[in-house]
Motif scaffolding. Structure first.
Motif, short mmCIF file in Angstrom:
data_model
loop_
_atom_site.label_atom_id
_atom_site.label_comp_id
_atom_site.label_asym_id
_atom_site.label_seq_id
_atom_site.Cartn_x
_atom_site.Cartn_y
_atom_site.Cartn_z
N LEU A 114 0.84 -1.19 0.00
CA LEU A 114 0.00 0.00 0.00
C LEU A 114 0.88 1.25 0.00
O LEU A 114 1.92 1.28 0.65
CB LEU A 114 -0.90 -0.01 1.24
CG LEU A 114 -2.10 0.92 1.24
CD1 LEU A 114 -3.05 0.61 0.09
CD2 LEU A 114 -2.84 0.80 2.58
N GLY A 115 0.44 2.26 -0.74
CA GLY A 115 1.19 3.51 -0.81
C GLY A 115 0.29 4.71 -0.63
O GLY A 115 -0.94 4.60 -0.66
N SER A 116 0.89 5.86 -0.45
CA SER A 116 0.13 7.11 -0.37
C SER A 116 0.51 8.01 -1.55
O SER A 116 1.62 7.95 -2.07
CB SER A 116 0.39 7.83 0.96
OG SER A 116 1.77 8.09 1.13
N HIS A 117 -0.44 8.82 -1.96
CA HIS A 117 -0.27 9.74 -3.09
C HIS A 117 0.06 11.13 -2.54
O HIS A 117 -0.57 11.60 -1.59
CB HIS A 117 -1.57 9.77 -3.91
CG HIS A 117 -1.73 10.97 -4.79
ND1 HIS A 117 -2.63 11.98 -4.51
CD2 HIS A 117 -1.11 11.31 -5.94
CE1 HIS A 117 -2.58 12.89 -5.46
NE2 HIS A 117 -1.66 12.52 -6.33
N ASN A 118 1.09 11.79 -3.10
CA ASN A 118 1.54 13.09 -2.58
C ASN A 118 1.71 13.00 -1.05
O ASN A 118 1.09 13.74 -0.28
CB ASN A 118 0.57 14.20 -2.96
CG ASN A 118 0.63 14.52 -4.44
OD1 ASN A 118 1.57 14.13 -5.14
ND2 ASN A 118 -0.37 15.23 -4.94
N SER A 119 2.59 12.08 -0.66
CA SER A 119 2.69 11.64 0.72
C SER A 119 3.04 12.75 1.71
O SER A 119 2.75 12.64 2.91
CB SER A 119 3.75 10.54 0.82
OG SER A 119 3.54 9.55 -0.16
N LEU A 375 2.20 -1.82 -6.45
CA LEU A 375 2.19 -0.59 -5.66
C LEU A 375 0.84 0.09 -5.83
O LEU A 375 0.51 0.56 -6.92
CB LEU A 375 3.32 0.34 -6.10
CG LEU A 375 4.70 -0.30 -6.32
CD1 LEU A 375 5.68 0.72 -6.89
CD2 LEU A 375 5.23 -0.91 -5.02
N ILE A 376 0.03 0.14 -4.77
CA ILE A 376 -1.32 0.70 -4.82
C ILE A 376 -1.33 1.99 -4.01
O ILE A 376 -1.21 1.97 -2.78
CB ILE A 376 -2.37 -0.27 -4.24
CG1 ILE A 376 -2.21 -1.67 -4.83
CG2 ILE A 376 -3.77 0.28 -4.46
CD1 ILE A 376 -2.53 -1.78 -6.28
N SER A 377 -1.46 3.13 -4.67
CA SER A 377 -1.44 4.42 -3.99
C SER A 377 -2.85 4.92 -3.70
O SER A 377 -3.76 4.73 -4.50
CB SER A 377 -0.70 5.46 -4.84
OG SER A 377 0.67 5.15 -4.92
N THR A 378 -2.99 5.61 -2.58
CA THR A 378 -4.28 6.16 -2.15
C THR A 378 -4.06 7.41 -1.32
O THR A 378 -2.98 7.63 -0.78
CB THR A 378 -5.06 5.12 -1.32
OG1 THR A 378 -6.32 5.69 -0.93
CG2 THR A 378 -4.30 4.72 -0.07
#
Length: 423
Positions: A114-119, A375-378
């Motif tokens: 799991l990843g974050s977008h514009n972290s 890699l899944i960004s949210t």
């Protein structure tokens, strides 16, 4: 005897993957020569042949790592002495040892995290948000999200991060922003959405390194970078500097200075036949940097990919292609699955522009997970309660074995416990 020799050769191949020495990759025509990084892959064959070998050898890959539990001379002759079914039965009887072996044989591209977008992004300043909403409500709605500090995200299981960079080597565009001497301030949109959890590249990286030092066996961290140089032609807006070769060299230098040997560079895993991903255990505690750009910026950076610190988002089958950004898991579902099966690592997005969080629609999220993208960004690893929905994107511990590749006997864990509800 022939079977034993065959297994010995495959054992030797596996051990070469983790060797600290690397032969130089064959040079791309007209590319400047660069000393190769330590290789983590074995000599390759054709892509179809590798795929067949991977599928046919899953049992062997599960059994060979038992050398950590059994003497090597007891492991290598297994297939020569026992029929395949008997060897499988033996592996099942070994119980927990077999589970350990399966995890040891798992490769970096055979996971999903799991990843974050514009972290790095904080909420927009109230005045700026109100002004933007008055003149462009749609744009304001798309920017109405923010993130926890990077360390807190990592503690929640996030293993893919995204950071936006501007180039300001003299500190004149964004005076006082850089606190570490970095040439790369971190923010989303100049003069508008410009608040960040970490002020500049080196500050962000140093925070990640501190967390990594405290969790040395973590699954590798993937960090993608956008090189921001778009001009907003409105009064009072800063005009960013372009990203040319001087910027790329400075960016690579900062990545290497902070991450050091933790950085897994393209030359370590890519040969003339494409990516040869190492085992997960061989790269725990490492970092992979990705340039998420296209057009001339990507072409300039990727023209010297063997020397670079980052993996460029190159089209499949181009020299240097290994990690691809494919952001639409609905429209590009079949393409993502094909890329994953062909050995590429893919990043996609479970949501965008706050739309899914506002509607509660989980279609895109579910497609992203099912696609096999690694890699899944949210923007919503925590529930979007402020929009009145229960939309959230989660994996237990932030990671799992890849659902598309379905590696037999796969288990995936980190030494420290993470237990988030599943999506």
């Amino acid at each position: 005897e022939g079977a034993a020799e065959e297994q010995a050769e495959q054992q030797s191949s596996l051990e070469r993957e983790n060797s600290p020495e690397r032969e130089n990759s064959p040079e791309r025509e007209n590319s400047p020569e660069k000393p190769a990084s330590p290789s983590l892959h074995a000599a390759g064959s054709s892509r179809p042949a590798r795929r067949v070998k991977r599928r046919a050898g899953r049992f062997l890959r599960a059994v060979l790592p038992l050398r950590a539990v059994l003497p090597l001379r007891a492991v290598l002759p297994l297939r020569a002495v026992f029929p395949l079914k008997a060897a499988l039965l033996l592996s099942l009887l070994l119980g927990s040892a077999f589970g350990t072996a399966a995890e040891s044989a798992l490769r970096l591209n055979e996971i999903q995290v799991l990843g974050s977008h514009n972290s790095y992004k904080l909420a927009m300043a109230a005045e700026q948000f109100a002004a933007l909403k008055a003149r462009n409500p749609k744009a304001a709605a798309s920017l109405e999200y923010n993130h926890l500090p990077l360390t807190e995200q990592l503690e929640l299981g996030i293993r893919k991060l995204e950071i936006d960079l501007f180039y300001d080597p003299e500190g004149e565009l964004f005076p006082g922003v850089s606190v570490s001497g970095s040439a790369f301030p971190v923010l989303h949109v100049q003069n508008l959405d410009d608040r960040s959890n970490c002020a500049d590249l080196m500050t962000c990286l140093e925070e990640l390194v501190r967390w990594s030092d405290a969790h040395p066996e973590h699954v590798p961290l993937f960090i993608s970078f956008n090189a921001k140089d778009s001009v907003i032609d409105e009064p009072g807006f800063l005009r960013p500097l372009p990203f040319g070769e001087d910027a790329w060299l400075a960016l690579d230098a900062e990545l290497r200075a902070v991450l050091g040997e933790r950085l897994l560079a393209p030359a370590a895993v890519i040969d003339e036949e494409g990516p040869q991903w190492p085992t997960l255990d061989a790269v725990r505690g490492r970092f992979l940097a990705i340039l998420d750009e296209g057009g001339e910026k990507r072409a300039t950076y990727a023209s010297r990919w063997r020397e670079r610190a980052m993996f460029a988002n190159l089209p499949e089958n181009e020299p240097g292609a290994a990690i691809l950004i494919v952001n639409d898991p609905i429209g590009d579902f079949e393409r993502i699955q094909r890329l994953v099966r062909d050995g590429y690592i893919v990043r996609t997005r479970a949501d965008a522009d706050t739309r899914e969080a506002r509607s509660g629609d989980s279609t895109r999220r579910d497609k992203a997970f099912a696609s096999g993208a690694q890699l899944i960004s949210t923007d919503y690893y925590q529930p979007a309660a402020h929009f009145g929905t229960d939309y959230v994107v989660r994996l237990p511990g932030g990671m799992r074995c890849n659902p598309l590749l379905k590696v037999a006997g796969c288990r995936l864990a980190e030494p420290h416990e993470l237990d988030l509800p599943q999506h």
